[in-house]
Design an enzyme around this catalytic site. Structure first.
Site, PDB file in Angstrom:
ATOM      1  N   ASP A  67     -32.528 -14.568 -15.421  1.00  0.00           N
ATOM      2  CA  ASP A  67     -31.360 -15.069 -14.684  1.00  0.00           C
ATOM      3  C   ASP A  67     -30.342 -15.768 -15.572  1.00  0.00           C
ATOM      4  OD1 ASP A  67     -33.152 -17.142 -15.156  1.00  0.00           O
ATOM      5  OD2 ASP A  67     -33.751 -17.306 -13.071  1.00  0.00           O
ATOM      6  N   ASN A 136     -39.484 -25.019  -5.170  1.00  0.00           N
ATOM      7  CA  ASN A 136     -39.493 -24.473  -3.797  1.00  0.00           C
ATOM      8  C   ASN A 136     -40.118 -23.078  -3.759  1.00  0.00           C
ATOM      9  OD1 ASN A 136     -37.578 -23.046  -5.141  1.00  0.00           O
ATOM     10  ND2 ASN A 136     -35.881 -23.482  -3.744  1.00  0.00           N
ATOM     11  N   HIS A 138     -39.330 -20.631  -5.903  1.00  0.00           N
ATOM     12  CA  HIS A 138     -38.488 -19.533  -6.394  1.00  0.00           C
ATOM     13  C   HIS A 138     -39.075 -18.921  -7.661  1.00  0.00           C
ATOM     14  CE1 HIS A 138     -35.663 -22.519  -8.709  1.00  0.00           C
ATOM     15  NE2 HIS A 138     -36.507 -21.984  -9.566  1.00  0.00           N
ATOM     16  N   GLU A 143     -34.529 -17.361  -4.205  1.00  0.00           N
ATOM     17  CA  GLU A 143     -34.753 -18.579  -3.428  1.00  0.00           C
ATOM     18  C   GLU A 143     -35.393 -18.257  -2.069  1.00  0.00           C
ATOM     19  OE1 GLU A 143     -34.352 -21.314  -4.973  1.00  0.00           O
ATOM     20  OE2 GLU A 143     -32.279 -21.818  -5.419  1.00  0.00           O
TER      21      GLU A 143
END
Ligand code: F6R
Length: 237
Positions: A67, A136, A138, A143
């Protein structure tokens, strides 16, 4: 899934590097998928040492990063391209033309996403995908949401991710709100996946990832469906 316990973060980096080194010795033209963040820094340091000692070589390998932040050019100190150059690319014998990362600073991001997927395809897909785990759940910047994106795409970062990544910026306002990320498809199509998870604060999300239901609310839980997954962690479950 193979679960390997490391004593601490330092040991995790060494074990991860040895695991990757073995894959590279077996397959010198390995296609590697790479993460950034704090967790893999020790792995990059150990891989650098192994390379500088002549034990492994990246001359035939190819790498694709997971990313990049939207709006940050490769020379921006908080960009993931900058991180990769600082921690890995400039330290090992990888050929410049074999390093790839999505560009977040181009006018046409859709075109960039398509270019990235095509480049991964042309390389024959990812052989070994290394991942970190977001607080979280990801993976890359996929996400929690109602659906999972298969291809490289632009994502709105969650409040939790912006908060977690503020530590790399002057303040939370400086954290980009969007990123380009490899999709769940490219990750799951990798022949092997190595997930690195460090620090007690990730105990809950690590437990949910592998002992909870497979759900788009916890993107990492999709890894339960991969047939060749290794997890190295310093968290005792
Ligand atoms: C980074 C990436 C993210 C991180 C995750 C964990 O390229 O894809 O998914 O792996 O946010 O980051 P750290 O290791 O900083 O806790």
């Amino acid at each position: 899934m193979e679960l390997i316990y490391a004593q601490d973060n330092l040991n995790l980096g060494q074990m991860a590097a040895r695991w990757v080194a073995r894959e590279l010795l077996i397959c010198p033209d390995l296609v590697l998928g790479l993460p950034t963040g704090s967790t893999p820094i020790g792995m990059y340091q150990s891989l650098t040492r192994l390379c500088q000692e002549g034990i492994i070589s990246f001359t035939k390998a190819r790498t694709f990063n997971l990313d990049e932040y939207v709006g940050l050019a490769a020379d921006h100190p908080q960009s993931y391209a900058f991180y990769m150059r600082e921690h890995f690319w400039s330290k090992v014998d990888l050929q410049v033309e074999n390093e790839d990362i999505p560009r977040g600073d181009v006018a046409n991001l859709d075109e960039e996403c398509q270019r990235y997927d095509a480049a991964i395809q042309k390389a024959g897909g990812i052989g070994v995908q290394i991942l970190g785990l977001g607080p979280n759940g990801h993976i890359g910047f996929n996400e929690p949401s109602n659906n999972m994106e298969i291809h490289t795409h632009v994502v709105n970062l969650s409040t939790e991710t912006i908060q977690a990544n503020t530590r790399f910026f002057s303040d939370s306002a400086a954290v980009p709100r969007q990123a380009v990320t490899m999709g769940v498809g490219s990750i799951m199509q990798a022949q092997k996946i190595l997930l690195l998870v460090s620090g007690e604060s990730k105990k809950d999300i690590l437990t949910k990832s592998f002992y909870g239901p497979v759900s788009t609310a916890v993107p990492s839980s999709i890894l339960q469906l991969h047939t060749d997954l290794t997890v190295i962690t310093d968290i005792k479950l």
